[in-house]
Design a protein around this motif. Structure first.
Motif, mmCIF file in Angstrom:
data_model
loop_
_atom_site.group_PDB
_atom_site.id
_atom_site.type_symbol
_atom_site.label_atom_id
_atom_site.label_comp_id
_atom_site.label_asym_id
_atom_site.label_seq_id
_atom_site.Cartn_x
_atom_site.Cartn_y
_atom_site.Cartn_z
ATOM 1 N N HIS A 219 0.823 -1.217 0.000
ATOM 2 C CA HIS A 219 0.000 0.000 0.000
ATOM 3 C C HIS A 219 0.865 1.279 0.000
ATOM 4 O O HIS A 219 0.637 2.183 0.802
ATOM 5 N N SER B 131 2.396 4.949 -0.952
ATOM 6 C CA SER B 131 1.908 6.215 -1.487
ATOM 7 C C SER B 131 2.959 7.281 -1.241
ATOM 8 O O SER B 131 3.788 7.155 -0.340
ATOM 9 N N GLN C 253 3.322 11.793 -1.498
ATOM 10 C CA GLN C 253 2.560 13.008 -1.761
ATOM 11 C C GLN C 253 3.303 14.249 -1.294
ATOM 12 O O GLN C 253 4.189 14.186 -0.443
ATOM 13 N N ARG D 199 -0.501 13.405 -5.265
ATOM 14 C CA ARG D 199 -0.486 12.131 -4.536
ATOM 15 C C ARG D 199 -0.270 11.000 -5.533
ATOM 16 O O ARG D 199 -0.943 10.934 -6.561
ATOM 17 N N THR E 112 0.059 6.745 -6.041
ATOM 18 C CA THR E 112 -0.204 5.422 -5.468
ATOM 19 C C THR E 112 0.047 4.350 -6.523
ATOM 20 O O THR E 112 0.009 4.615 -7.730
#
Length: 221
Positions: free
Chosen positions: A117, A119, A121, A126, A128
């Protein structure tokens, strides 16, 4: 070139094991790496340092800018300069912040991987995907690769960009940097970009939908 400071230190001579406890700060002065934690075990044979209790690894680049890696558990090898961060990983560099379940960094190879998961930013963007891969040069960001279900969402936050938005997606996205700023990107595999411009007075916002393989974007600002 290495120092360890703590509230208490125990050295097991036969096992070549150093156990540091309480406000630990282990510094590799030659390579500008500092490991901080509540508890650190250092094996002088394998050169592995295992840290628990809010561990934090700081790496300083040639310009004196720091990157911080934080997790619940961390292992750093002072010989290979490979670091493994496990559970609730958070990486901070200036205004950029990344999160993942785990992360692996190879300082010699100038590579890093964020898994589980992941990510990344900043104030406006952002990113992903299934895996985030980081490429650096002398610890300065040069390339960012998003593998598997790549999505980059942008929402303008400056006075001149309020209302501007973009969503770019693809199987893989390679983002390139120059002087720590995003320069261009290439999206591969069902690449698609939906863009909404800043609204002009008296007019509705202009929207554009682009798709292609590859899809190449260059940034002026």
């Amino acid at each position: 070139t290495q120092t360890i400071r703590a509230r208490s230190l125990t050295y097991w001579r036969e096992r070549q094991l150093v156990q540091a406890r309480g406000a630990v700060e282990a510094a590799d002065l030659k390579h500008r790496l500092t490991l901080r934690a509540d508890s650190v075990d250092y094996d002088r044979v394998s050169q592995d340092a295992s840290a628990t209790g809010s561990p934090e690894l700081e790496a300083v680049d040639d310009d004196g800018r720091s990157t911080f890696v934080r997790a619940l558990r961390m292992r750093v090898n002072t010989g290979t300069r490979v670091a493994l961060a496990l559970d609730s990983v958070r990486i901070v560099r200036d205004t950029l912040e990344a999160r993942a379940d785990s992360a692996l960094f190879d300082d010699r190879a100038d590579r890093g991987w964020l898994l589980g998961h992941p990510s990344a930013q900043d104030a406006e963007t952002r990113v992903t995907g299934d895996t985030l891969e980081i490429w650096t040069e002398r610890r300065a960001l040069r390339r960012f690769v998003v593998r598997g279900g790549a999505v980059i969402d942008y929402h303008g936050a400056r006075e001149t960009t309020l209302g501007e938005a973009s969503r770019l997606s693809g199987d893989r996205v390679d983002v390139f940097f120059r002087d720590e700023k995003m320069d261009s990107l290439i999206a591969l595999g069902a690449a698609r970009n939906a863009y909404t411009a800043v609204a002009r007075e008296g007019k509705t916002p202009e929207s554009t939908l682009a798709s292609g393989d590859p899809l190449v974007v260059h940034f002026r600002d």
